[in-house]
Design a protein around this motif. Structure first.
Motif: not given
Lengths: 114, 111
Positions: A62-78
């Motif tokens: 659901e919308d409470r989950f978001s993920a980003k990958m700003p560069n090739a060596s790092f990703s976040t799941l919020k």
């Protein structure tokens, strides 16, 4: 090679708090995957990236989950706000090529939301 | 049933015996992979078999694939206590990047 690195390894938080999970894929890998594992639902794919671009987020609950990958060596799941039903082990995996090849998993983040 | 269903759900054997786990899937695949997960750890890739292959070996592991029956089996020969883990099959379907994992077979090898 250090393998896929995830942090933190364990997270205990209270309902309503924001949780950020981090992943460093294996250098040179093009694809990155976020999974969630629970006893009831098994291993579920949440989202995956190819060359830092989100390709399929249909597994994000659901919308409470978001993920980003700003560069090739790092990703976040919020997760914001977190809920007790989000308690699970979250895995990050990376793959050297784009087409359904071997995935290399990190050790996982064990999340407990009280 | 879910794509990539393993059978049995749990298996307990004695050290030295062979362990066989099965996996069924529903749609056509490009490849099928087997992974192992030790308790509290991430998944580790064991072996990949492509849709045009029928059998593959890696050490004490033997994997077969029958695309007509949409099934695969993983055989671990001469099992050891260290083989105790959960084993998952994962199928790569069509043009998608995704792997679809089953719920796994929990293998216990008793010393």
């Amino acid at each position: 090679d250090a393998g896929v690195i995830q942090s933190p390894r364990h997270e205990v938080t209270e309902m309503g708090q924001e949780v950020t999970l981090r992943c460093k894929p294996i250098s040179g890998h093009n694809s990155l995957f976020w999974y969630r594992q629970t006893m009831m639902r098994g291993l579920e794919l949440l989202i995956y990236f190819n060359n830092n671009v989100p390709i399929d987020d249909s597994g994000m609950p659901e919308d409470r989950f978001s993920a980003k990958m700003p560069n090739a060596s790092f990703s976040t799941l919020k997760i914001q706000p977190s809920e007790p039903r989000d308690s699970a082990v979250y895995f990050c995996a990376s793959s050297p090529r784009t087409r359904q090849e071997t995935q290399y998993f990190g050790p996982g983040t064990r999340l407990l939301v009280l | 049933s879910q794509q990539g269903e393993e059978d049995p759900q749990a298996l307990s054997i004695q050290e030295g015996e062979n362990a066989t786990m099965n996996c069924s899937y529903k749609t056509s695949i490009n490849n099928l992979q087997w992974y192992r997960q030790n308790s509290g750890r991430g998944l580790v890739h064991l072996i990949l078999i492509r849709s045009n292959e029928r059998e593959k070996h890696s050490g004490r592991l033997r994997v077969t694939l029958d695309t007509s029956k949409k099934s695969s089996s993983l055989l671990i020969t001469a099992s050891r206590a260290a083989d105790t883990a959960s084993y998952f099959c994962a199928s790569a379907q069509g043009g998608s990047e995704k792997l679809v994992f089953g719920k796994g077979t929990k293998l216990t090898v008793n010393p």
